[in-house]
Design an enzyme around this catalytic site. Structure first.
Site, PDB file in Angstrom:
ATOM      1  NE  ARG A 163       6.239  10.578   3.019  1.00 52.63           N
ATOM      2  CZ  ARG A 163       5.296  11.060   2.200  1.00 52.63           C
ATOM      3  NH1 ARG A 163       4.315  10.291   1.799  1.00 52.63           N
ATOM      4  NH2 ARG A 163       5.333  12.303   1.805  1.00 52.63           N
TER       5      ARG A 163
ATOM      6  CB  SER B  55      -1.311   4.880  -0.527  1.00 53.89           C
ATOM      7  OG  SER B  55      -0.696   5.686   0.433  1.00 53.89           O
TER       8      SER B  55
ATOM      9  CE  LYS C  91       4.776   8.546  -0.955  1.00 53.90           C
ATOM     10  NZ  LYS C  91       4.253   7.658  -1.977  1.00 53.90           N
TER      11      LYS C  91
END
Lengths: 210, 210
Positions: free
Chosen positions: A36, A105, A134
């Site tokens: 990521r 997700s 996050k």
């Protein structure tokens, strides 16, 4: 393919290189790794993907790229992880081909229902618990929400968000097929030991589960 | 394929939609359009690309996507424009195929030399003049620098940076095959008229050039 799913965050690696943390996690039994990278330009992102692929391929650990299908294709990664603001599943599947791993997700119940018709390889149940990693996510699912998704969905579930050694077993019991972690490995004093410990908890919980 | 090359900047469109500005430019003779989008997430970026492709395809105007090969592939755009921090040319060509248009920004003489061995479709000479639109660029090439590249390079040259109706002819005389503009169209009182005017200047200068 089930187990511990490392999601990278170079900033959380406490000065260690991403490569060294990922190599340690792979040696210790991580089942998959997601790169990521939200800030780097394309060239830097691609180079990181190529570096991780070189580490993970000999270890037989799949590399998943967050969001960027172009990086996944150019680095010959094994798949892509899509958020709800990323490329829609259908286009990603068309570009990546039938054999690629594609995760999605889910942050709302509508996301879970919509995914039922998609040939995704897993749902990322995000976040299970509140998480500082996050900050753009919706309300946490909690263990109840995870269990509700498990009862409904036909897809494997990767739980993410606030998971660590102390709550891992409860998350598996609630229905997770894999446990995704960021800080629990990236920021651990010893990423190898942290991965090994989580993997042991995972295996034990799966054996005990009816 | 030579002429006026519109590079989009929605923020510069003064409240008008990107689609309306691009449609006006296409009707007025723009030769190609590049969608540049540095802030949006992948899904929003892709939707903009699909919207512009729907406008430009019937007009026969190629759509080029800045940086993102995945967006270009998913929107069936005609090509991709690569900066020096974007995907390297070789990987982009492999993913996009032999027929795609691939442009490459050159900001240093080393960039120009390195591009000589690549089958790029044009070099983006960037910036020719100082420009407020893009702040991460190197020192301007100036007309002299543009002429020097023209003498050396085997590729068509798209000049970009600070180009408007008053200096367009000089840029063509110095060696540009196409003129890329952002503000000169996006921020114009009348994008259609601005494009038509630039196109007229372009055609006249090309006719006069020996």
């Amino acid at each position: 393919m089930k187990g511990i799913y490392l999601v990278t965050d170079e900033a959380a690696c406490q000065g260690r290189s991403l490569e060294s943390v990922v190599a340690s996690a792979a040696r210790a039994g991580a089942a998959w790794v997601q790169l990521r990278e939200k800030k780097a330009g394309t060239r830097v992102f691609l180079q990181k993907a190529l570096d991780l692929k070189a580490i993970l391929k000999p270890a037989g650990v799949p590399l998943i790229i967050n969001d960027r299908v172009d990086i996944a294709l150019a680095s010959q990664a094994d798949g892509v992880h899509l958020g709800q603001s990323d490329m829609p599943y259908a286009q990603a599947r068309r570009l990546m081909g039938p054999d690629a791993l594609i995760g999605l997700s889910v942050e709302t119940w509508e996301d879970v229902e919509a995914a039922q018709d998609m040939e995704v390889d897993y749902l990322g149940v995000s976040p299970v618990f509140p998480t500082p990693t996050k900050t753009d996510t919706k309300a946490p699912w909690g263990l109840d929400g995870l269990a509700r998704i498990r009862n409904y969905s036909r897809h494997p579930l990767v739980a993410i968000g606030g998971i660590h050694a102390s709550n891992a077993e409860a998350v598996i019991t609630a229905g997770a097929d894999s446990l995704a972690v960021v800080s629990a490995i990236c920021s651990a004093t010893d990423p190898f030991e942290a991965t090994r410990h989580l993997t042991q908890i995972f295996k034990r919980a799966k054996e005990e589960k009816p």
